[in-house]
Design a protein around this motif. Structure first.
Motif, PDB file in Angstrom:
ATOM      1  N   GLY A 248       0.734  -1.147   0.003  1.00  0.00           N
ATOM      2  CA  GLY A 248      -0.177  -0.085   0.081  1.00  0.00           C
ATOM      3  C   GLY A 248       0.829   1.217   0.022  1.00  0.00           C
ATOM      4  N   GLY A 249       0.492   2.095  -0.849  1.00  0.00           N
ATOM      5  CA  GLY A 249       1.015   3.534  -0.814  1.00  0.00           C
ATOM      6  C   GLY A 249       2.008   3.619  -1.844  1.00  0.00           C
ATOM      7  N   MET A 250       2.346   2.477  -2.794  1.00  0.00           N
ATOM      8  CA  MET A 250       3.679   2.386  -3.745  1.00  0.00           C
ATOM      9  C   MET A 250       3.183   3.054  -4.863  1.00  0.00           C
ATOM     10  SD  MET A 250       6.546   1.346  -4.006  1.00  0.00           S
ATOM     11  CE  MET A 250       6.741   0.029  -2.597  1.00  0.00           C
ATOM     12  N   GLY A 251       1.890   3.601  -5.057  1.00  0.00           N
ATOM     13  CA  GLY A 251       1.633   4.428  -6.191  1.00  0.00           C
ATOM     14  C   GLY A 251       0.882   3.537  -7.142  1.00  0.00           C
ATOM     15  N   LYS A 252       0.337   2.730  -7.045  1.00  0.00           N
ATOM     16  CA  LYS A 252      -0.306   1.338  -8.142  1.00  0.00           C
ATOM     17  C   LYS A 252      -1.395   2.157  -8.697  1.00  0.00           C
ATOM     18  CE  LYS A 252      -1.055  -1.701  -4.977  1.00  0.00           C
ATOM     19  NZ  LYS A 252      -0.385  -1.253  -3.857  1.00  0.00           N
ATOM     20  N   THR A 253      -2.153   2.858  -7.946  1.00  0.00           N
ATOM     21  CA  THR A 253      -3.604   3.339  -8.528  1.00  0.00           C
ATOM     22  C   THR A 253      -3.002   4.371  -9.655  1.00  0.00           C
ATOM     23  OG1 THR A 253      -4.761   2.900  -6.772  1.00  0.00           O
ATOM     24  CG2 THR A 253      -5.725   4.761  -8.117  1.00  0.00           C
ATOM     25  N   ARG A 254      -2.351   5.454  -9.268  1.00  0.00           N
ATOM     26  CA  ARG A 254      -1.728   6.513 -10.119  1.00  0.00           C
ATOM     27  C   ARG A 254      -1.138   5.995 -11.271  1.00  0.00           C
ATOM     28  NH1 ARG A 254       0.222  11.526  -6.603  1.00  0.00           N
ATOM     29  NH2 ARG A 254      -0.494  12.845  -8.490  1.00  0.00           N
TER      30      ARG A 254
ATOM     31  N   LEU B 269       8.883   5.111  -0.978  1.00  0.00           N
ATOM     32  CA  LEU B 269       7.601   4.973  -1.276  1.00  0.00           C
ATOM     33  C   LEU B 269       6.823   6.167  -1.441  1.00  0.00           C
ATOM     34  CD1 LEU B 269       5.567   2.440  -0.564  1.00  0.00           C
ATOM     35  CD2 LEU B 269       5.464   3.483   1.827  1.00  0.00           C
ATOM     36  N   PRO B 270       6.095   6.314  -2.399  1.00  0.00           N
ATOM     37  CA  PRO B 270       5.416   7.773  -2.803  1.00  0.00           C
ATOM     38  C   PRO B 270       4.508   8.224  -1.779  1.00  0.00           C
ATOM     39  CG  PRO B 270       5.400   6.404  -4.609  1.00  0.00           C
ATOM     40  CD  PRO B 270       5.975   5.237  -3.736  1.00  0.00           C
ATOM     41  N   LEU B 271       3.411   7.344  -1.095  1.00  0.00           N
ATOM     42  CA  LEU B 271       2.812   7.786  -0.275  1.00  0.00           C
ATOM     43  C   LEU B 271       3.553   8.344   1.015  1.00  0.00           C
ATOM     44  CD1 LEU B 271      -0.318   8.293   1.076  1.00  0.00           C
ATOM     45  CD2 LEU B 271      -0.154   5.946   1.751  1.00  0.00           C
ATOM     46  N   ALA B 272       4.435   7.545   1.339  1.00  0.00           N
ATOM     47  CA  ALA B 272       5.337   7.927   2.617  1.00  0.00           C
ATOM     48  C   ALA B 272       5.824   9.260   2.436  1.00  0.00           C
ATOM     49  CB  ALA B 272       6.088   6.997   3.168  1.00  0.00           C
ATOM     50  N   LEU B 273       6.493   9.526   1.217  1.00  0.00           N
ATOM     51  CA  LEU B 273       7.145  10.746   0.917  1.00  0.00           C
ATOM     52  C   LEU B 273       5.985  11.907   0.949  1.00  0.00           C
ATOM     53  CD1 LEU B 273       9.117   9.364  -2.168  1.00  0.00           C
ATOM     54  CD2 LEU B 273      10.070  10.195   0.032  1.00  0.00           C
ATOM     55  N   GLU B 274       4.833  11.928   0.468  1.00  0.00           N
ATOM     56  CA  GLU B 274       3.977  12.633   0.372  1.00  0.00           C
ATOM     57  C   GLU B 274       3.572  13.139   1.853  1.00  0.00           C
ATOM     58  OE1 GLU B 274       1.073  11.291  -2.156  1.00  0.00           O
ATOM     59  OE2 GLU B 274       1.860  12.517  -3.907  1.00  0.00           O
TER      60      GLU B 274
ATOM     61  N   GLY C  58      -5.069  16.044   7.270  1.00  0.00           N
ATOM     62  CA  GLY C  58      -6.325  16.711   6.630  1.00  0.00           C
ATOM     63  C   GLY C  58      -7.051  15.818   5.561  1.00  0.00           C
ATOM     64  N   ALA C  59      -7.798  16.356   4.682  1.00  0.00           N
ATOM     65  CA  ALA C  59      -8.413  15.609   3.718  1.00  0.00           C
ATOM     66  C   ALA C  59      -7.678  15.485   2.413  1.00  0.00           C
ATOM     67  CB  ALA C  59      -9.689  16.309   3.178  1.00  0.00           C
ATOM     68  N   THR C  60      -6.278  15.556   2.581  1.00  0.00           N
ATOM     69  CA  THR C  60      -5.432  15.345   1.490  1.00  0.00           C
ATOM     70  C   THR C  60      -5.421  14.206   0.685  1.00  0.00           C
ATOM     71  OG1 THR C  60      -3.580  15.375   2.529  1.00  0.00           O
ATOM     72  CG2 THR C  60      -4.135  17.424   1.901  1.00  0.00           C
ATOM     73  N   HIS C  61      -5.599  13.054   1.634  1.00  0.00           N
ATOM     74  CA  HIS C  61      -5.671  11.615   1.133  1.00  0.00           C
ATOM     75  C   HIS C  61      -6.677  10.919   1.559  1.00  0.00           C
ATOM     76  CE1 HIS C  61      -1.284  12.795   1.358  1.00  0.00           C
ATOM     77  NE2 HIS C  61      -1.199  11.841   0.389  1.00  0.00           N
ATOM     78  N   PRO C  62      -7.202   9.921   0.746  1.00  0.00           N
ATOM     79  CA  PRO C  62      -8.715   8.939   1.020  1.00  0.00           C
ATOM     80  C   PRO C  62      -8.153   8.447   2.401  1.00  0.00           C
ATOM     81  CG  PRO C  62      -7.236   8.055  -0.762  1.00  0.00           C
ATOM     82  CD  PRO C  62      -6.681   9.487  -0.461  1.00  0.00           C
ATOM     83  N   PRO C  63      -9.223   7.824   3.127  1.00  0.00           N
ATOM     84  CA  PRO C  63      -9.177   7.509   4.533  1.00  0.00           C
ATOM     85  C   PRO C  63      -8.190   6.077   4.381  1.00  0.00           C
ATOM     86  CG  PRO C  63     -11.141   7.807   4.180  1.00  0.00           C
ATOM     87  CD  PRO C  63     -10.738   8.130   2.749  1.00  0.00           C
ATOM     88  N   ARG C  64      -8.430   5.181   3.230  1.00  0.00           N
ATOM     89  CA  ARG C  64      -7.340   4.087   3.414  1.00  0.00           C
ATOM     90  C   ARG C  64      -5.747   4.507   3.297  1.00  0.00           C
ATOM     91  NH1 ARG C  64      -6.059   2.331  -2.003  1.00  0.00           N
ATOM     92  NH2 ARG C  64      -6.974   3.866  -3.546  1.00  0.00           N
ATOM     93  N   HIS C  65      -5.577   5.777   2.881  1.00  0.00           N
ATOM     94  CA  HIS C  65      -4.176   6.287   2.777  1.00  0.00           C
ATOM     95  C   HIS C  65      -3.932   7.229   3.734  1.00  0.00           C
ATOM     96  CE1 HIS C  65      -3.324   4.619  -1.623  1.00  0.00           C
ATOM     97  NE2 HIS C  65      -3.150   3.553  -0.696  1.00  0.00           N
TER      98      HIS C  65
END
Length: 991
Positions: A273-279, A441-446, A475-482
């Motif tokens: 999770g958080g690796m950026g698969k969706t984007r 890890l993209p999510l962790a970097l953000e 804040g609301a910058t990321h969806p709940p799962r992230h």
């Protein structure tokens, strides 16, 4: 293990059938360059090509660090590293392409080219690299174009294949008239004259827009012969590109290439999770939508629980109306049976149990292509896995080029959204640290970047080292799962069965990866469990080794209870201590495989070492210390080894155990000596001897301490003391029957006699030592002894005889990775080449000796070889270079306080004086130096021979003007920039 590098298209490595994309970073640039060249490449050439922004010394240091990291990679065994050159002997698609072109095999040559050579590896900031890339791309493109045009023009070539090939030619160069002509002829012959005419019109429009020209006469004639034109269908408008997406260009191209293959129907992008698969999947959809006639949709699945629900959502996204009594999946199969549709199914992990139904959809719709993102492998036949790794991260030395690394670019972009005043260059070191801690890890970097609004980057890096609290969105910058990395990990944790949870938590004790064997021994993790964790993107494979992402490791460690943690750490320590003890003898002998094994698991060995000294049993510590001492010695990692040993000596448990304390203290004394800290080495050795009971039988600690005292006496010029100590030591080890210590002491005693001028005795002892080392099969000892034998022949005035032992020593050093010995061998090869009149050889060997000595931190060799380089430069007529080298070498020799290092600098000074037109003064200097009691007899003999070659001391020469040696040395160093004019004037004055 077979390794193949694919350099056409986005570079990747194929190993045991698995394809690993290479990130566009400096280490990968080095790899692909070596793979492309195949043969030996000089280190200087590599450093200049990859680090042109740095001066030579720093560039070579960066190269050495990069090579060390690359040797840890799965294909590191294919790297041959010498102090002066590097080679990577692997199979490549480029070599196969060149061979096919040369043999006239058009089909294989065309199949091998997956895309432009080294696609995505451009580096506009590096002009030498860009120039090399441009030249090689031009050569390969020209070769491929010639083959492709010949193949398209061949009447026997299938029409579809020829047209596809012509299209590829035009993609590479949209204004290639020959390619368009071949395409038009192929279209016309296959009854598609209208398409040929449209292709011509499009081409003519491009020519007019870009060049203001009309197509050539030959192309116009071909068009005119096709008859009247017809209108062409308009192309759909392109989809707007995703905003704010950073990196992944290579991955996007690679997935597109996979989907273009007929044998690939489904690509499953996996990763934690958080690796950026969706984007990434959204970008792939954007890239490929046009090629599917825009019959391509993105389908989010995170809230769905069945494939029937998935079918309904797919139909809705495609605008299909489902009706009737058949199931949604059956209706979808019917609707898509003849359509060339592209589906992106995002977040499939909770639907893996129903993955077989997705297989049925693919089977029913032969033109359907699917991209799936999932934390878990689907396990379907024909599933093409695409494991997603973190974004490329900068190395510590890359702070001045952060923009070249996607991880840094993403962090900076996210940080500047909340802190526009952020200055990347001002905080470069901390940004590099953050990227490396988070492993890209993209999510962790953000999430980490969001904190730049209140914390400097250095503080963020420090907080990350302590835990993962910062990796939460507020804040609301990321969806709940992230919303947090803990939450992302918890979603994966809940999907694990108890055996998988236990194994994952226990695997967190490893550092720097591990093998399956180690996982079984330490974490009781069976292969099926390891496979399941890999399938769920919690464990990644790196060649023969396995690893956890640093954040997965940190979060999994929190799941390990205190009792389980102690048990697992104890098992970890026992396993790695056992491995160290097992490889002790091989490591002492300099066995390359054993040294590389320690390289690979050094962090695990460090952890096991610390556990034994702080908590666990210490029975294995002596054997571990022997193996580690040999490793640090041979690898030239003296400062690291000294730190390990001094930290161990300071531990309360060690100080309370007298036998263990003196053992480790004697090892620290040896490493202090190797670091040229002679006073500290003698102090540590003497303290160790004081704590050893005189009545106790001979111990390893006593032998080591006595050896250090003798070696220090030799190095600082107390030759009589050194001889006495080595002779006493030789009697001790002979009485105990210790063959390795006997061989080593014989070699050291030979060095003493050489410096005393007892050349025949020195030769007898050296040959006896060499025979003993060969008999016991001690490779490292053989190499060192051969080096010392070569130096002895030079001292005897037989430089030609030195060549054979020195060349054999160099070959052994290269074979076994004996970096420190190699630096000394290059030094002696340069010395002998100088006396043989081979100035080019002397220069080359001196350069390699400098590089090697600098790389391993051997200051003694660096001091000697720099002063020696000054002598080479004088003979070459480069007096400015000679003065610079003399200053560097002699200043280091003065700082080290070793008289044996002074002679090259003194001779270089005399030769400089001669070259400046003061021949008589030069001879007077040599005569004075030859009588200096501070120098060894061997050094005085060499200076005397140099004086004799210049006619000796002139009759009636005035007495030496009374400048003492310490003053003379300091003035030689201090007045080099003034060409020593004041010093020469003082020495020339008649007294």
């Amino acid at each position: 293990m077979t390794t193949r590098f694919l350099l056409f298209g986005a570079p990747s490595v194929v190993q045991e059938g698995a394809i690993v994309a290479l990130p566009s970073e400096r280490g990968s640039q080095l790899l692909v360059l070596l793979a492309h060249r195949r043969g030996w490449v000089a280190r200087k050439e590599l450093a200049a090509l990859l680090w042109p922004e740095h001066e030579s010394k720093l560039a070579l240091t960066n190269l050495r660090k990069t090579l060390f990291r690359l040797q840890e990679r799965p294909w590191g065994a294919a790297l041959d590293v010498l102090p002066g050159a590097v080679r990577l002997e692997v199979d490549t698609d480029i070599a196969a392409f060149d061979a096919a072109v040369g043999n006239g095999e058009r089909g294989p040559a065309l199949e091998l080219r997956r895309g432009p050579w080294l696609q995505g590896f451009d580096d506009d900031a590096n002009e030498p690299w860009t120039a090399w890339l441009r030249l090689e791309r031009g050569r390969l493109q020209a070769a491929w174009r010639a083959v492709a045009l010949e193949h398209v023009a061949d009447p026997l070539t299938d029409a579809a294949q020829g047209l596809q090939l012509a299209s590829r030619l035009l993609e590479d160069d949209p204004l290639d008239e020959a390619a368009l002509g071949a395409q038009m002829e192929k279209l016309a012959r296959s009854g598609q004259a209208a398409r040929a005419r449209q292709a011509y019109r499009d081409f003519a429009a491009r020519m007019a827009d870009e060049l203001g020209l009309a197509p050539g006469a030959q192309l116009q004639a071909l068009h005119d012969g096709l008859g009247v034109a017809s209108s062409a269908a308009p192309m759909p408008a392109p989809v707007a590109e995703l905003a704010g997406f950073v990196g992944r260009a290579g991955e996007r191209r690679h997935i597109a290439e996979l989907l273009a293959r007929d044998d690939v129907r489904m690509v499953c992008v996996t990763g934690p999770g958080g690796m950026g698969k969706t984007r990434l999947a959204r970008c792939v959809l954007h890239d490929l939508a046009a090629s599917h006639g825009h019959d391509a949709v993105f389908v989010p699945l995170e809230d769905l629980l069945s494939m029937q629900d998935v079918a309904t959502r797919i139909a809705r996204e495609l605008g299909l109306a489902l009706q009737g009594r058949a199931s949604p999946l059956e209706q979808l199969c019917t609707a898509l049976r003849e359509r060339a549709t592209l589906l992106v199914l995002d977040n499939f992990e909770q639907l893996v149990a129903e993955a077989a139904l997705l297989g049925e959809l693919l089977a029913a719709c032969p033109r359907l292509k699917v991209v799936v993102t999932s934390r878990v492998r689907l396990g379907l036949a024909g599933e093409q896995l695409f494991p997603l790794e973190g974004l490329p991260c900068p190395e510590p030395e890359d702070g001045d080029r952060l923009e070249a690394f996607d991880a840094a670019r993403l962090f900076i972009a996210a940080a500047q959204r909340v802190q526009p005043a952020l200055s990347p260059q001002a905080e470069a070191a901390a940004i590099v640290d953050i990227c490396r801690q988070l492993d890209g890890l993209p999510l962790a970097l953000e999430l980490a970047a969001a904190w730049t609004r209140v914390l400097p980057c250095a503080a963020i890096a420090a907080e990350l080292s302590a835990g993962t609290e910062l990796l939460r969105a507020d804040g609301a910058t990321h969806p709940p799962r992230h919303a947090s990395m803990e939450g992302v990990f918890e979603q994966s944790w809940l999907r694990l069965v108890p055996a998988e949870r236990d194994a994952l938590a226990r695997l967190s004790v490893f550092r720097g990866g591990f093998t399956a064997e180690a996982a079984r021994a330490v974490a009781a993790a069976a292969l099926p469990v390891l496979g399941a964790l890999a399938d769920k993107s919690l464990l990644r494979r790196d060649g023969p080794r396995l690893a956890l992402h640093p954040l997965v490791q940190q979060l999994a460690a929190h799941k390990l209870g205190e009792a389980a943690w102690r048990d697992t750490r104890a098992a970890h320590a026992a396993y790695f201590q056992h491995r160290l003890v097992q490889c002790r003898s091989a490591a002492e002998a300099g066995d390359r495989a054993s040294l590389r094994a320690i390289d690979t698991d050094l962090e695990n060995f460090r952890l096991a070492w610390q556990w034994a000294l702080e908590i666990g049993p210490t029975d294995a510590v002596p054997g571990c210390a022997e193996a580690l001492l040999a490793y640090f010695d041979h690898r030239g990692l003296i400062e690291d080894g000294l730190r390990w040993m001094l930290d161990a000596v300071a531990m309360p448990r060690v100080q309370a155990d007298a036998a263990l304390h003196v053992l480790l203290q004697s090892r620290a004394a040896h490493l202090s000596y190797r670091r040229d800290r002679y006073a500290e080495a003698e102090r540590l050795a003497a303290q160790a001897l004081e704590r050893i009971d005189p009545a106790e039988p001979e111990s390893a600690a006593r032998i080591q301490a006595l050896t250090v005292l003798a070696a220090c006496a030799l190095r600082v010029g107390r030759l009589n003391e050194a001889q006495r100590r080595y002779e006493q030591l030789l009697a001790r080890v002979r009485s105990e029957g210790q063959p390795r210590q006997i061989a080593g002491t014989l070699d050291n005693l030979s060095l003493v006699h050489k410096r005393l001028g007892h050349y025949d005795e020195a030769l007898r002892l050296s040959l006896e030592s060499l025979e003993q080392h060969r008999r016991i099969g001690h490779g490292a000892g053989v190499a060192l002894c051969l080096n010392n034998l070569g130096a002895l022949y030079i001292a005897r005035g037989e430089p030609a005889a030195a060549q054979a032992p020195l060349q054999e020593a160099l070959a052994l050093s290269a074979r076994d990775g004996l970096a420190n010995t190699a630096s000394m061998v290059y030094t002696n090869l340069s010395h002998s080449a100088l006396y043989l009149g081979d100035l080019a050889g002397a220069r080359e060997h001196a350069q390699r000796g400098c590089e090697s000595a600098t790389a391993v931190g051997n200051r003694s060799v660096s001091a000697w070889i720099q002063a020696h380089r000054a002598r080479v430069s004088v003979r070459e007529g480069d007096l400015a270079e000679a003065r610079a080298a003399l200053t560097e070498g002699l200043s280091t020799a003065i700082a080290l306080g070793s008289p044996s290092l002074l002679a090259p600098g003194l001779m270089a000074f005399a030769e400089l004086v001669d070259a400046q037109g003061h021949a008589t003064l030069a001879r007077r200097c040599l005569a004075h130096f030859a009588d200096l009691p501070d120098l060894t007899r061997a050094d005085r003999d060499e200076i005397g021979a140099l004086l004799a070659g210049r006619g000796g001391l002139p009759a009636g020469s005035p007495a030496w003007p009374g400048v003492a040696l310490p003053e003379l040395l300091n003035r030689i160093v201090g007045e080099a920039s003034q060409q020593h004019l004041a010093l020469i004037a003082q020495l020339t004055a008649v007294h």
